[in-house]
Motif scaffolding. Structure first.
Motif, short mmCIF file in Angstrom:
data_model
loop_
_atom_site.label_atom_id
_atom_site.label_comp_id
_atom_site.label_asym_id
_atom_site.label_seq_id
_atom_site.Cartn_x
_atom_site.Cartn_y
_atom_site.Cartn_z
N VAL A 152 -37.98 98.04 5.39
CA VAL A 152 -39.43 97.89 5.53
C VAL A 152 -40.00 97.89 4.12
O VAL A 152 -39.29 98.16 3.17
N SER A 153 -41.30 97.63 3.98
CA SER A 153 -41.80 97.35 2.63
C SER A 153 -41.48 98.45 1.61
O SER A 153 -41.15 98.15 0.48
N GLU A 154 -41.52 99.72 2.03
CA GLU A 154 -41.30 100.80 1.04
C GLU A 154 -39.88 100.79 0.49
O GLU A 154 -39.64 101.30 -0.60
N ILE A 155 -38.92 100.29 1.27
CA ILE A 155 -37.54 100.33 0.77
C ILE A 155 -37.01 98.92 0.51
O ILE A 155 -35.81 98.71 0.38
N LYS A 156 -37.89 97.94 0.43
CA LYS A 156 -37.44 96.56 0.20
C LYS A 156 -37.39 96.23 -1.28
O LYS A 156 -38.21 96.69 -2.05
N PHE A 157 -36.42 95.42 -1.65
CA PHE A 157 -36.41 94.88 -3.01
C PHE A 157 -37.52 93.84 -3.16
O PHE A 157 -37.91 93.51 -4.25
N GLY A 158 -37.99 93.31 -2.03
CA GLY A 158 -39.06 92.31 -2.09
C GLY A 158 -38.50 90.93 -1.89
O GLY A 158 -38.79 90.27 -0.92
N ASP A 159 -37.65 90.50 -2.79
CA ASP A 159 -37.00 89.21 -2.60
C ASP A 159 -35.65 89.26 -3.31
O ASP A 159 -35.37 90.19 -4.07
N ASN A 160 -34.86 88.23 -3.05
CA ASN A 160 -33.49 88.28 -3.56
C ASN A 160 -33.39 87.99 -5.06
O ASN A 160 -32.36 88.24 -5.67
N ASP A 161 -34.47 87.45 -5.67
CA ASP A 161 -34.45 87.30 -7.13
C ASP A 161 -34.41 88.69 -7.74
O ASP A 161 -33.60 88.99 -8.63
N ASN A 162 -35.31 89.55 -7.24
CA ASN A 162 -35.35 90.92 -7.72
C ASN A 162 -34.04 91.64 -7.41
O ASN A 162 -33.47 92.31 -8.27
N LEU A 163 -33.55 91.45 -6.18
CA LEU A 163 -32.27 92.08 -5.81
C LEU A 163 -31.16 91.66 -6.78
O LEU A 163 -30.35 92.49 -7.22
N SER A 164 -31.15 90.39 -7.16
CA SER A 164 -30.06 89.92 -8.04
C SER A 164 -30.15 90.57 -9.42
O SER A 164 -29.12 90.88 -10.03
N ALA A 165 -31.39 90.80 -9.92
CA ALA A 165 -31.52 91.47 -11.23
C ALA A 165 -31.04 92.91 -11.11
O ALA A 165 -30.36 93.43 -12.01
N GLU A 166 -31.38 93.55 -10.00
CA GLU A 166 -30.96 94.96 -9.80
C GLU A 166 -29.44 95.04 -9.68
O GLU A 166 -28.82 95.96 -10.20
N VAL A 167 -28.86 94.07 -8.98
CA VAL A 167 -27.40 94.08 -8.83
C VAL A 167 -26.74 93.82 -10.19
O VAL A 167 -25.76 94.48 -10.55
N ALA A 168 -27.31 92.89 -10.95
CA ALA A 168 -26.73 92.59 -12.28
C ALA A 168 -26.74 93.85 -13.15
O ALA A 168 -25.78 94.13 -13.87
N ALA A 169 -27.84 94.62 -13.05
CA ALA A 169 -27.92 95.87 -13.83
C ALA A 169 -26.92 96.90 -13.28
O ALA A 169 -26.22 97.56 -14.04
N LEU A 170 -26.85 96.98 -11.95
CA LEU A 170 -25.97 97.96 -11.30
C LEU A 170 -24.50 97.75 -11.70
O LEU A 170 -23.78 98.70 -11.98
N VAL A 171 -24.08 96.50 -11.72
CA VAL A 171 -22.65 96.24 -12.00
C VAL A 171 -22.38 96.01 -13.49
O VAL A 171 -21.24 95.79 -13.89
N GLY A 172 -23.45 96.03 -14.32
CA GLY A 172 -23.26 95.80 -15.76
C GLY A 172 -22.80 94.38 -16.06
O GLY A 172 -21.87 94.18 -16.84
N ALA A 173 -23.44 93.40 -15.42
CA ALA A 173 -23.06 91.99 -15.66
C ALA A 173 -23.49 91.57 -17.06
O ALA A 173 -24.38 92.18 -17.65
N ASP A 174 -22.85 90.53 -17.60
CA ASP A 174 -23.37 89.99 -18.85
C ASP A 174 -24.17 88.71 -18.64
O ASP A 174 -24.82 88.23 -19.55
N LEU A 175 -24.11 88.17 -17.42
CA LEU A 175 -24.89 86.95 -17.15
C LEU A 175 -25.38 86.96 -15.70
O LEU A 175 -24.63 87.32 -14.79
N LEU A 176 -26.63 86.55 -15.53
CA LEU A 176 -27.20 86.35 -14.19
C LEU A 176 -27.50 84.86 -14.08
O LEU A 176 -28.25 84.32 -14.90
N LEU A 177 -26.92 84.22 -13.08
CA LEU A 177 -27.18 82.78 -12.87
C LEU A 177 -27.96 82.63 -11.58
O LEU A 177 -27.46 82.94 -10.49
N ILE A 178 -29.21 82.18 -11.69
CA ILE A 178 -30.05 82.00 -10.50
C ILE A 178 -30.04 80.52 -10.13
O ILE A 178 -30.51 79.67 -10.91
#
Ligand code: GLU
Length: 379
Positions: A152-178
């Motif tokens: 629900v809105s309080e626990i949502k990332f909002g959209d998958n662009d945001n989710l992908s940035a959070e995942v890239a940070a979580l896993v310590g990626a060196d590149l995010l390709l959208i």
């Protein structure tokens, strides 16, 4: 696309860990149904990364679009519960197709569904990170989506662009390709224009370019502004990003081999620490502290903490330890930080000198309302 290559493009082939994000608009056809050929071609590109030793994570949209025809809701406006039901149906179909495509190429995939709560809680964050590491070291491709059917809105990332940035940070990626239906950032989204090949640092003028740009398919969620915000997050965390056209053949291989595809966004040189990133991007602010011009100067020019004397207004209901916005006299947010005092306490001590805190409250925990170590300036 031709043009002079920035040397950073050539470094992309040396990426160690890559997060690829693909939007619903890319995965669906004109009938807004899942395009199996496109999924197969995406998996071909991802498999080639894995085979060349690049650790690869996919963030995929498309669950709602895949489930919608089953619910008789394809191409129709949906309520939130209907979207959640579509996602619950579509997610399994989507994953089945990904696994079918990966297994024909001798690889395997695994599903990870996340909500914002999973990255806010330290324990769940670490658990998720361990799962990613274990899957990656086994050569399996983690496929991530938002856990739409419970979010629900309080626990949502909002959209998958945001989710992908959070995942890239979580896993310590060196590149995010959208991978998007738009093949890069344009100064003007008009026919005949070429995408901007390189953005060294995202500024307000880039957000201005994004303003007029609407999703061409109507099925996509994020839009250009959300892509830029997400890319800025990733860049602040020291992760490079490329925004490129997901409907082009061999796009993943072309980007990785350094071709001038889409727009490359360079990582920030002075990246945020994990703690600063957490304060700025992971925690939801519970209120706002308005400050005067002197306090703004103290924070932005002299690297000081926020003291009660500089605070002119308090909004929201927050407790000690919560995240708060800090806004200057013009109302523009200049920093985010963790407060030592609750909203009620700050209402009582705002405008006071530090040595008056005790007489006002009857106690004094700290001299500062937001200590410098718990404060991140917004640039
Ligand atoms: N999680 C949604 C889905 O799988 C998409 C959200 C988005 O694309 O931002 O349909």
């Amino acid at each position: 696309m031709t043009g002079i290559q920035h040397p950073f493009r050539l470094r992309l082939a040396k990426s160690r860990r890559l997060v690829v994000k693909v939007g619903s608009g890319v995965l669906t056809g004109a009938d807004q149904r899942l395009n199996r050929v496109r999924v197969a071609s995406l998996v071909k590109g991802l498999s080639s990364l894995v085979e060349s030793g690049i650790q690869t994570i996919l963030v995929t949209s498309g669950a709602v679009a895949t489930g919608a025809p089953v619910m008789g809701l394809a191409g129709r406006t949906k309520t939130i519960p209907q979207k959640q039901a579509c996602a619950a149906i579509g997610q399994t179909l989507l994953m089945a197709l990904y696994e079918e495509c990966f297994s024909t190429r001798g690889h395997h995939s695994a599903q990870i569904l996340l909500t914002q709560d999973d990255v806010r809680s330290r324990e769940r964050y670490l658990n998720a990170r361990n799962t990613f590491e274990t899957l990656i070291s086994a050569g399996v491709v983690p496929i991530v989506n938002e856990n739409d059917s419970v979010a629900v809105s309080e626990i949502k990332f909002g959209d998958n662009d945001n989710l992908s940035a959070e995942v890239a940070a979580l896993v310590g990626a060196d590149l995010l390709l959208i991978l998007s239906t738009t093949d890069g950032l344009y100064e003007k989204f008009e026919p005949g224009q070429q995408p901007i090949p390189l953005v060294e640092q995202i500024t307000n003028s880039h957000f201005d370019y994004a303003k007029d740009h609407l999703s061409p398919t109507g099925i996509s969620t994020g839009g250009m502004k959300s892509k830029l915000m997400s890319i800025k997050k990733a860049n602040q965390y020291g992760i490079a990003a490329v925004l490129a056209g997901g409907q082009k053949d061999d796009i993943i291989q072309n980007v990785i081999s350094g071709k001038n595809e889409g727009t490359l966004f360079l990582p920030c040189e002075d990246k945020l620490s994990a703690r600063e990133y957490w304060i700025l991007h992971t925690l939801s602010p519970k209120g706002t502290l308005s400050i005067d011009a002197g306090a703004r100067r103290a924070l932005t020019e002299h690297g000081r903490s926020l003291l009660p004397i500089g605070i002119t207004g308090v909004e929201g209901n927050f407790r000690s330890g919560n995240s708060v916005r800090i806004a200057g006299p013009d109302g523009i947010e200049i920093a985010r930080g963790l407060t030592y005092y609750s909203s009620q306490e700050v209402v009582t001590i705002k405008g006071c000198k530090t040595d008056e805190i005790e007489s006002k409250l009857g106690y004094r925990y700290y001299d500062e309302v937001v200590h410098r170590d718990n404060l991140v300036l917004i640039i």
